[in-house]
Scaffold this motif. Structure first.
Motif, short mmCIF file in Angstrom:
data_model
loop_
_atom_site.label_atom_id
_atom_site.label_comp_id
_atom_site.label_asym_id
_atom_site.label_seq_id
_atom_site.Cartn_x
_atom_site.Cartn_y
_atom_site.Cartn_z
N ILE A 1 0.87 -1.14 -0.09
CA ILE A 1 0.04 0.16 -0.02
C ILE A 1 0.91 1.26 -0.01
O ILE A 1 1.39 1.65 1.09
CB ILE A 1 -1.06 -0.04 1.24
CG1 ILE A 1 -1.83 -1.32 1.28
CG2 ILE A 1 -2.02 1.26 1.23
CD1 ILE A 1 -2.55 -1.37 2.56
N THR A 2 1.20 2.04 -1.26
CA THR A 2 2.17 2.73 -1.27
C THR A 2 1.73 4.04 -0.82
O THR A 2 2.65 4.87 -0.60
CB THR A 2 2.42 2.78 -2.64
OG1 THR A 2 1.40 3.27 -3.62
CG2 THR A 2 3.03 1.45 -3.40
N ARG A 3 0.61 4.60 -0.35
CA ARG A 3 -0.09 5.72 0.04
C ARG A 3 -0.86 5.58 1.05
O ARG A 3 -1.52 4.64 1.10
CB ARG A 3 -0.58 6.42 -1.26
CG ARG A 3 0.43 6.96 -2.27
CD ARG A 3 -0.41 7.66 -3.30
NE ARG A 3 -0.81 8.96 -3.04
CZ ARG A 3 -0.23 10.02 -2.92
NH1 ARG A 3 1.21 10.05 -3.56
NH2 ARG A 3 -0.79 11.16 -2.45
N GLY A 4 -1.13 6.40 1.94
CA GLY A 4 -1.97 6.38 3.09
C GLY A 4 -1.33 5.73 4.39
O GLY A 4 -0.24 5.48 4.40
N ASP A 5 -2.27 5.75 5.31
CA ASP A 5 -2.00 5.14 6.79
C ASP A 5 -2.25 3.80 6.80
O ASP A 5 -3.22 3.18 6.81
CB ASP A 5 -2.70 6.15 7.73
CG ASP A 5 -2.31 5.77 9.14
OD1 ASP A 5 -1.21 5.01 9.40
OD2 ASP A 5 -2.76 6.25 10.13
N VAL A 6 -1.14 2.96 7.10
CA VAL A 6 -1.30 1.56 7.30
C VAL A 6 -1.23 1.24 8.77
O VAL A 6 -1.72 -0.19 8.98
CB VAL A 6 -0.19 0.77 6.29
CG1 VAL A 6 -0.58 0.93 4.81
CG2 VAL A 6 1.28 0.88 7.00
N LYS A 7 -1.08 1.86 9.39
CA LYS A 7 -1.30 1.63 10.95
C LYS A 7 -2.35 0.95 11.30
O LYS A 7 -2.50 0.02 12.14
CB LYS A 7 -0.97 2.94 11.79
CG LYS A 7 -0.71 2.56 13.23
CD LYS A 7 -0.46 3.62 14.16
CE LYS A 7 1.12 4.28 13.89
NZ LYS A 7 1.32 5.30 14.72
N PRO A 8 -3.83 1.47 11.08
CA PRO A 8 -4.91 0.82 11.30
C PRO A 8 -5.05 -0.69 11.12
O PRO A 8 -5.52 -1.54 11.75
CB PRO A 8 -6.06 1.67 10.95
CG PRO A 8 -5.44 3.00 10.64
CD PRO A 8 -3.78 2.46 10.49
N SER B 1 1.75 -16.07 8.77
CA SER B 1 1.30 -17.46 8.69
C SER B 1 -0.25 -17.93 8.30
O SER B 1 -0.49 -18.89 8.31
CB SER B 1 1.73 -18.18 9.71
OG SER B 1 3.09 -18.12 9.88
N ALA B 2 -0.99 -16.82 8.60
CA ALA B 2 -2.43 -17.00 8.46
C ALA B 2 -2.94 -17.39 7.13
O ALA B 2 -2.29 -16.82 6.24
CB ALA B 2 -3.12 -15.65 9.16
N PRO B 3 -3.96 -18.15 7.01
CA PRO B 3 -4.48 -18.51 5.63
C PRO B 3 -5.00 -17.28 4.97
O PRO B 3 -5.39 -16.34 5.35
CB PRO B 3 -5.59 -19.33 6.02
CG PRO B 3 -5.45 -20.07 7.41
CD PRO B 3 -4.77 -19.01 8.15
N PRO B 4 -4.65 -17.29 3.75
CA PRO B 4 -4.99 -16.21 2.83
C PRO B 4 -6.40 -15.60 3.00
O PRO B 4 -6.89 -14.49 3.12
CB PRO B 4 -4.77 -16.36 1.53
CG PRO B 4 -3.66 -17.38 1.64
CD PRO B 4 -4.04 -18.19 2.85
N PRO C 1 -5.44 -8.59 -2.10
CA PRO C 1 -4.60 -9.15 -2.64
C PRO C 1 -3.01 -8.90 -2.56
O PRO C 1 -2.33 -9.61 -2.55
CB PRO C 1 -4.99 -9.35 -4.38
CG PRO C 1 -6.58 -9.22 -4.59
CD PRO C 1 -6.54 -8.11 -3.13
N ALA C 2 -2.72 -7.56 -2.85
CA ALA C 2 -1.61 -7.24 -2.61
C ALA C 2 -1.05 -7.55 -1.23
O ALA C 2 0.33 -7.90 -1.22
CB ALA C 2 -1.21 -5.66 -3.02
N VAL C 3 -1.65 -7.05 -0.35
CA VAL C 3 -1.06 -7.07 1.01
C VAL C 3 -0.78 -8.64 1.28
O VAL C 3 -0.02 -9.08 1.96
CB VAL C 3 -2.27 -6.83 2.09
CG1 VAL C 3 -1.89 -6.95 3.22
CG2 VAL C 3 -2.45 -5.05 2.02
N ILE C 4 -2.00 -9.53 0.89
CA ILE C 4 -1.76 -11.01 1.34
C ILE C 4 -0.36 -11.45 0.69
O ILE C 4 0.20 -12.33 0.95
CB ILE C 4 -2.99 -11.70 0.57
CG1 ILE C 4 -4.28 -11.23 1.47
CG2 ILE C 4 -2.85 -13.40 0.66
CD1 ILE C 4 -5.58 -11.63 1.00
N HIS C 5 -0.36 -11.02 -0.81
CA HIS C 5 0.88 -11.31 -1.37
C HIS C 5 2.20 -10.95 -0.48
O HIS C 5 3.12 -11.78 -0.43
CB HIS C 5 0.95 -10.82 -2.69
CG HIS C 5 2.24 -11.02 -3.49
ND1 HIS C 5 2.40 -12.19 -4.20
CD2 HIS C 5 3.27 -10.23 -3.69
CE1 HIS C 5 3.76 -11.97 -4.70
NE2 HIS C 5 4.19 -10.96 -4.50
N ALA C 6 2.14 -9.81 -0.13
CA ALA C 6 3.30 -9.40 0.96
C ALA C 6 3.60 -10.20 1.86
O ALA C 6 4.88 -10.62 2.28
CB ALA C 6 3.20 -7.98 1.11
#
Length: 247
Positions: free
Chosen positions: A61-68, A85-88, A99-104
């Motif tokens: 997530i290239t922009r914005g606040d990811v802390k929440p 380790s959690a299932p997708p 999908p991008a976060v799960i991939h990372a």
């Protein structure tokens, strides 16, 4: 309209002080990414889990606040290790996780396993026991279902194979001792380390675990194959059959 008969002009409301995210003001998280990167570079071990997770999310997530999002994932799953380790499908239930976060996150999990396996591969396993435990914990401690894994060793106790033989339910994995020995013979293994996980978190061996291990040992001995240990991996630690006097 003005003059003596004109209605009084409405009072202007006093403008409240602009909030950090108010119109024309910079977002409250401006500069946070760079500051967090600098803190990581200076002392990575001091970052709490949610901040380490933020760093992973920056790439997805290239922009914005990811802390929440990071805090929501930690609250849902418990720790950094449990998040990656959690299932997708469960990760995707958290707001903001696509999908991008799960991939990372899955990339981090795969990298951690590769690093842990690298500390064991091509080494004398019994002389690198802490690395064996680290690898097994990385690979299995947070799995949602039981898995039965075999580490195949050569005559010098070097690792020649690492395979998940069976996957089961949250509290049971079917293990077929003859299949275990058949695979050991195919790989020309001289020794085995049996490993499975307890998703409940408690690594204490069950009666079924003990009986299955004894059956594998009894089949392996006439073939000249040594069973060095059976490790049970859980979130709360591990159990070693050899250390417990069960082998």
């Amino acid at each position: 309209m003005s003059g003596p008969g004109a209605p009084p002009a409405p009072r202007r409301r006093r403008q409240a002080a602009a909030a950090p995210d108010g119109p024309g003001m910079p977002p409250h998280y401006l500069g946070h990414r760079q500051r967090l990167r600098e803190r990581f570079a200076a002392s990575p071990e001091t970052l709490p889990d949610y901040e380490l997770l933020e760093l992973v999310l920056f790439g997805a997530i290239t922009r914005g606040d990811v802390k929440p999002i990071a805090k929501a994932l930690i609250a849902r799953f418990g720790s950094f290790a449990e998040v990656v380790s959690a299932p997708p499908e469960l990760l995707g239930e958290t707001k903001g996780v696509g999908p991008a976060v799960i991939h990372a996150l899955k990339l981090v999990e795969a990298a951690a396993r590769r690093v842990a396996l690298g500390a064991v591969r091509n080494r004398q396993v019994l002389g690198s026991w802490s690395s064996v435990l680290d690898y097994c914990r990385t690979a299995m401690a947070f799995a949602e279902r039981e898995e039965f894994r075999l580490l195949f060793l050569d005559k010098k106790n070097g690792l020649i194979g690492d395979e998940v033989m069976q996957r089961g339910t949250v509290d049971h994995t079917p293990v077929y001792p003859r299949e275990v020995l058949r695979r050991a013979l195919q790989l020309n293994a001289s020794a085995l380390i049996l490993v499975h996980n307890h998703p409940s978190g408690d690594p204490a061996p069950s009666r079924a675990d003990i009986e299955m291990t004894r059956e594998i040992v009894s089949l392996a001995e006439p073939m000249g194959i040594v069973v060095h240990d059976h490790l049970i991996i859980g979130r709360k630690g591990h159990a070693s059959f050899r250390a417990l006097g069960l082998l």
